[in-house]
Design an enzyme around this catalytic site. Structure first.
Site, short mmCIF file in Angstrom:
data_model
loop_
_atom_site.label_atom_id
_atom_site.label_comp_id
_atom_site.label_asym_id
_atom_site.label_seq_id
_atom_site.Cartn_x
_atom_site.Cartn_y
_atom_site.Cartn_z
N LYS A 74 0.73 -1.24 0.13
CA LYS A 74 -0.41 0.14 -0.10
C LYS A 74 1.00 1.01 0.17
CE LYS A 74 -3.71 1.73 2.74
NZ LYS A 74 -4.85 1.51 3.97
N SER A 152 -9.40 1.04 3.50
CA SER A 152 -8.79 1.85 2.34
C SER A 152 -7.54 1.16 1.68
CB SER A 152 -8.03 3.08 3.11
OG SER A 152 -6.97 2.61 3.80
N SER A 176 -9.53 -1.04 7.51
CA SER A 176 -9.07 -0.92 6.08
C SER A 176 -8.37 -2.23 5.42
CB SER A 176 -8.11 0.43 5.83
OG SER A 176 -8.83 1.52 6.07
#
Length: 447
Positions: A74, A152, A176
């Site tokens: 990420k 996310s 997330s």
């Protein structure tokens, strides 16, 4: 590499059925064909590392069974020579990272190859995964209209769902890792806050932030957990069937889709048939945590606003996604007195949840619904806000209580969209959770 696990690929490398260069070339081809999954694709660097890994294997000097396998990070993790964007145009001028985050460095020591840095909700502040700046990655559900990826850690999940890499690493502050794993039919492990080194990871809310892998199996998450901690000790499956607690009120909530409930109950029944003991009882600390979040406010929003105050009050304000900006602005209404109450409750309830569970796993659906359609959420900010809250409502309390959580696929609906079950334990009981997760995975495989 489509639908292959980390374990499968390691076996293929060991047998010579594939090699690191082929793995990375195939992963890059798939990444280029999947819009918006990666913000930064490290093609040249990854190929160079693949060639080095191949040479080590030819010379009998492999760094271990994972040497030469690509992995996705990420875009909150520093990787030397890349910019950490946090999914935001406010960081277009941020300096390139000078060194890897410790968890990235740990993965390199076993030969894992960073393929690139994946897309996310801006600043990691949404459970749906939409990003107007870098595009929104979408999972590959052929029979369905385009769906949200979950957030996310959207790109990390979709990179696995689309078979680009076997594992994507995310962060989790309110759901997330668990939410995108759930909406993509994957396994997601959210660790306790202190399990991994957090240096070199761009924060959202430091008292709530945690890390974890998204993969196809619990076994792969266990492997990567050991890698990220820099230890050779890997959890083994629990030898005894677990005790499981379900708060019955959760299954009666508004908005819980019938298929989500039915698949969850069917999963529990299968585990009971394998020897698990399921009891249904109120879980007081979890209920109180949800009540505090609903009535007092979300501590994560307060901390996020404080961290991003310069951006939201300065000349870069107009660069921020309006949906994210609205939530950051809204946190200003939470008073210092309320924040103090939240921090006190967080400490107290994080301790009392252990008494409530008495060693049992806490089980509930991960998300109340399957992945919503993307287009309607892009078009309607009010709908986005409402669905975002609904998406995170079952995972936020676990974050507030710093509970490690393991999201597992529980089935699909009539359209083939995944549903998910979440198993959690009190803060610090990560090893026990992973061991129980392996037991659950084995039990499911037997039925």
């Amino acid at each position: 590499m489509a639908h292959q696990t980390l374990t499968d690929i390691a076996a293929d490398l060991a047998s010579g059925r594939t090699d690191p260069v082929r793995l990375v070339e195939e992963a890059l081809d798939k990444a280029r064909a999947a819009p918006a999954v990666f913000i930064t694709l490290m093609a040249e660097e990854a190929l160079a590392e693949a060639r080095a890994a191949a040479a080590r294997r030819r010379n009998g000097q492999a760094l271990g069974p994972l040497d030469g396998i690509p992995i996705a990070w990420k875009d909150l993790f520093d990787i030397a020579g890349t910019r950490t964007t946090a999914g935001s145009r406010t960081r277009d001028d941020a300096p390139m990272a000078r060194e890897d985050a410790p968890v990235v460095a740990a993965s390199r020591r076993v030969g894992l190859i960073p393929l690139g840095k994946t897309n996310l909700s801006e600043f990691a502040f949404s459970g749906l995964g939409l990003n107007p700046h870098f595009g929104t990655p979408t999972p590959d559900f052929p029979a369905a209209t385009p769906r949200v990826p979950g957030g996310s850690s959207s790109g990390s999940a979709v990179a696995v769902q689309r078979g680009i890499v076997p594992v994507g690493i995310g962060t989790d502050t309110a759901g997330s890792v668990r939410v995108p794993a759930a909406l993509n039919g994957l396994v997601g492990f959210k660790a306790s806050g202190g399990r991994y080194a957090m240096a070199g990871v761009y924060p959202l809310a430091k008292s709530l932030d945690s890390l974890g892998p998204i993969a196809r199996t619990v076994a792969d998450c266990v492997t990567i957990d050991a890698v990220m901690r820099g230890t050779g000790r890997v959890a083994e499956a629990a030898s005894a069937a677990p005790d499981i607690v379900v708060d019955p009120a959760v299954l009666e909530e508004d908005g819980l889709e019938d298929t989500v409930r039915a698949n969850f109950e069917a999963m529990l029944a299968g585990l009971e048939a394998s020897g698990a003991r399921v009891r249904r009882a109120p879980v007081a600390a979890w209920r109180e945590a949800r009540r505090a979040i609903a009535e007092i406010g979300w501590l994560g929003a307060v901390e996020a606003r404080a961290w991003h105050l310069d951006a939201i009050s300065g000349p870069k304000r107009d660069l921020i996604d309006a949906r994210v900006l609205k939530r950051l602005d809204g946190a200003a209404a939470i008073t210092a007195e309320a924040v103090g109450r939240l921090r006190s409750l967080k400490a107290t309830l994080s301790r009392s949840i252990a008494d409530d569970l008495a060693g049992a796993l806490f089980a509930l659906p991960t998300v109340k619904h399957v992945a919503p359609e993307l287009a309607s959420l892009e078009a309607d900010p009010e709908l986005f806000a409402r669905i975002n809250l609904a998406t995170l409502t079952l995972t936020m309390a676990g974050s507030f209580l710093d509970m490690p959580g393991l999201a597992l696929p529980s089935g699909t609906n009539a359209e083939g969209l995944p549903t998910s079950a979440l198993f959690s334990l009190p803060s610090g009981d990560d090893d026990a959770l992973l061991a129980a997760g392996l037991w659950i995975e084995h039990a499911i495989a037997r039925h």
